[in-house]
Each structure stands twice: as C-alpha cells, then as structure tokens.
Design an enzyme around this catalytic site. Structure first.
Site, short mmCIF file in Angstrom:
data_model
loop_
_atom_site.label_atom_id
_atom_site.label_comp_id
_atom_site.label_asym_id
_atom_site.label_seq_id
_atom_site.Cartn_x
_atom_site.Cartn_y
_atom_site.Cartn_z
N MET A 146 -0.90 -9.03 -2.44
CA MET A 146 -1.87 -9.35 -1.27
C MET A 146 -3.37 -9.58 -1.71
SD MET A 146 -1.54 -7.69 2.15
CE MET A 146 -2.10 -5.82 2.19
N GLN A 193 6.08 2.48 0.73
CA GLN A 193 6.73 1.19 0.82
C GLN A 193 7.69 1.01 0.13
OE1 GLN A 193 3.93 -2.44 0.71
NE2 GLN A 193 4.16 -1.81 -1.32
N GLY A 225 -4.17 -1.49 -11.31
CA GLY A 225 -2.92 -1.19 -10.94
C GLY A 225 -1.92 -2.52 -10.52
N HIS A 226 -2.46 -3.88 -10.02
CA HIS A 226 -1.32 -4.93 -9.98
C HIS A 226 -0.68 -4.95 -11.70
CE1 HIS A 226 -4.26 -5.97 -6.28
NE2 HIS A 226 -2.70 -5.83 -5.38
N ARG A 246 -8.53 -2.23 -1.90
CA ARG A 246 -9.51 -1.29 -0.67
C ARG A 246 -11.04 -0.46 -0.35
NH1 ARG A 246 -4.88 -1.09 2.61
NH2 ARG A 246 -5.39 -2.69 4.99
N LEU A 276 -6.50 -8.76 -7.01
CA LEU A 276 -5.75 -7.81 -8.09
C LEU A 276 -6.74 -7.32 -9.13
CD1 LEU A 276 -3.82 -10.91 -9.69
CD2 LEU A 276 -2.80 -9.12 -7.83
P1 AMP Z 1 -1.27 -4.71 -2.99
O1 AMP Z 1 -1.46 -5.82 -3.28
O2 AMP Z 1 -2.40 -3.55 -2.22
O3 AMP Z 1 -0.42 -5.03 -1.36
O4 AMP Z 1 0.21 -4.00 -4.33
C1 AMP Z 1 0.55 -4.92 -4.27
C2 AMP Z 1 1.50 -4.04 -5.65
O5 AMP Z 1 0.37 -3.49 -6.55
C3 AMP Z 1 2.23 -2.78 -4.48
O6 AMP Z 1 3.42 -2.67 -4.82
C4 AMP Z 1 1.74 -1.56 -4.93
O7 AMP Z 1 1.53 -0.50 -5.14
C5 AMP Z 1 0.95 -1.80 -6.68
N1 AMP Z 1 -0.07 -1.08 -6.22
C6 AMP Z 1 -1.72 -1.44 -5.73
N2 AMP Z 1 -2.55 -0.22 -6.69
C7 AMP Z 1 -1.90 -0.01 -7.03
C8 AMP Z 1 -2.12 0.45 -8.27
N3 AMP Z 1 -3.43 1.65 -8.61
N4 AMP Z 1 -0.81 1.35 -9.25
C9 AMP Z 1 0.15 0.77 -8.97
N5 AMP Z 1 0.13 0.49 -8.87
C10 AMP Z 1 -0.55 -0.77 -7.75
#
Ligand code: AMP
Length: 291
Positions: A31, A155, A37-38, A189, A34
C-alpha cells in the site's frame, strides 16, 4: 529501468511477453509508504525471480468506515525511488478507478472463518477486502511467486488459503518481520506516532517477548500466555489494548494447551495509530522464523 505502469492492460501486455519468454515473475503487493520491511520483500523477490513487480495501491475495500483510508500516508515519489534503488522492473500503481471500474465490485472474495478472529473482530470485512484485492492483483500481474510479510500474520494465512481454495497458480512466500533497533515492527502506520508514542510503541514487541518468556518458563496454558502479553501491553499507559492472543498458526483458533507451535499476536492503539505485531514460537518459547 523501472517502468511505472498505471494501466492494467499495459501491465498485462508487458508481463505476457516476459512470461512467454520463460521468465519467472515475482510480485510484492504493497500500500506504499515503503520502508525497510517492504524493501526486504523486494530484495528477496529480486534474488529469486527474473522480473520483479511491486504494486502500490491503497485499497479502499479493506478499510472500515471509521478507519484511516484518507489519512493513510501516500508517498509515491519516494516509493518509486525505493523501487529504482532496489532494481524493481515494474511499479504497478493503479488508481482506484482503474482497480474498481464499476466503483463497488459486484463479485468479491470472502476470507470466511479466517477473517473473523484477531484483527477481524475490530475490523469486520477487512480480510474480505484484502482477499478481493489480492485476487485482483494476482489476476492483473500473473505472478509465479508473491511475497508477503509475516508481520501481517493473519493476512498471510488468508492469502495462503485464497490460493489454495481458488486454485491460483502462485507460490506464496512468507518473509520475516523487519524491526527497528528497539524491536518495534516497521510499519507505514509508525509515521502516525509522535516521539512519546514512538517510545511507547515498543510495548507490543516487549509484550510478545514476555509471552515467549512465559512459555520458556514452562507456562503451557494458551490463555495464560495471552494474559501475560495483554498485561505487558496494558502496563504502558499510552497503549490501549485491542487484543492479545495465543492461537494455532494455521487455523488461528485459540490454543488451550500449548503442545505445538503457537502464534502470539497482539494489536493496540498508541495515540491514533493501531499497531499489530506477532511472533511464532515453539512450546518452549523459541521464535520460529520460517514458514
Ligand atoms: P502494506 O504496505 O502495509 O500493505 O504491506 C505490504 C507488504 O509488506 C505486506 O506483505 C506486509 O506484511 C509487508 N510488511 C509490512 N511491514 C513489514 C515488516 N516490518 N517486515 C516485513 N514485512 C512487512
């Protein structure tokens, strides 16, 4: 060279050619906003696939009426830069109208029972929205492999069930949670946190560590372990607990007696931010990193 593509048709035509050439397409749905983690998911996709596609789409279907859809951070220029730095091939950035041409889609996917516990209690319909958009994104991208973070454990369970139950030819790869040096799980967030809230936010990680320690000290009652996690979060006065749970990592059912791997999961509001975190552990409290 990164291609930034808004049109689903254009995306499909380009990737059809690459698939026809026998290339393995890896996909990281996001989403946006970035962070590291991403980036870890993107790096893994880059290492394992020939073509890497990252989508950036804030999916209205997975937000409830009183949630942060409008406030959700949108940082597309920075996101594109991060994609370039990580040698992504395609950034797919559909508008809401491109993704949902009729406005409200008639046909949707439901997450069923897996969407009900944990975050599903506070966010009814959230995982149906996730399952629907992931099904659509898979339809648009046609990935061989898709990378999801274990930070969003429920998820990941829902997406694995989606491809199993709807016979989608995609391998789902779960990736380890990336954390700040103090243990806070990285999240888009986290940008909502002011400096005091940021310090308080580590309570979620500490709570999971306390849960693991309870297991290591011999506790085998799932509800008691969950209570330790809950109490640790609640001892931080800036935190408001949503839930703390000790569940089966596959079914998400509450575990009464811990005699196999468990998922310790927690959600809490810190200021206006609702944060989640989790760890999978053996019965004696060792963290399990792989699927
Ligand atoms: P989001 O943009 O929050 O929807 O996350 C996109 C992808 O990145 C999802 O598969 C999340 O689980 C992964 N993600 C988000 N934060 C982290 C993190 N801290 N460590 C690993 N993956 C993450």
């Amino acid at each position: 060279m990164l291609r930034v593509v808004e049109s689903t048709t254009e995306l499909r035509v380009g990737l059809d050619a690459e698939r026809a050439a026998g290339l393995v397409v890896g996909f990281v749905p996001t989403m946006g906003a970035l962070h590291a983690g991403h980036a870890s998911l993107i790096r893994r996709a880059r290492a394992e696939c020939d073509v890497v596609v990252v989508s950036v789409f804030v999916n209205p279907l997975q937000f409830g009426p009183n949630e942060d859809l409008d406030a959700y951070p949108r940082t597309l220029d920075d996101d594109i830069r991060l994609c370039e730095q990580h040698k992504v091939d395609v950034a797919y950035v559909p508008s809401p109208a491109e993704m949902y041409p009729t406005g409200d889609p008639e046909i949707r996917v439901t997450a069923g029972r897996l969407g009900l516990p944990l975050c599903g209690r506070t966010r009814p319909g959230h995982f149906d929205g996730v399952a629907t958009v992931v099904a659509k994104l898979f339809g648009a991208v046609g990935p061989c492999r898709a990378y999801f973070g274990r930070k969003d454990a429920q998820q990941l369970v829902v997406v694995k069930a989606l491809v199993r139950d709807l016979t989608m030819p995609v391998e789902i790869v779960g990736c380890e949670t990336v954390r700040e040096p103090d243990g806070l799980a990285m999240s888009s967030r986290n940008r909502y946190l002011d400096p005091d809230d940021r310090k308080a936010a580590v309570a979620l990680f500490r709570a999971l560590e306390a849960g693991r320690k309870a297991l290591a000290d011999g506790e085998r009652s799932g509800p008691k372990v969950a209570e330790v996690v809950a109490a640790t979060v609640s001892s931080e006065r800036r935190a408001r607990l949503d839930y703390a749970a000790c569940v089966d990592p596959g079914t998400l059912d509450d575990v009464v007696n811990v005699d196999g791997p468990v998922l310790l999961a927690v959600a809490a509001w810190i200021g206006t931010a609702r944060l989640i975190d989790n760890v999978t552990a053996t019965p004696d409290g060792a963290a399990i990193q792989e699927d």
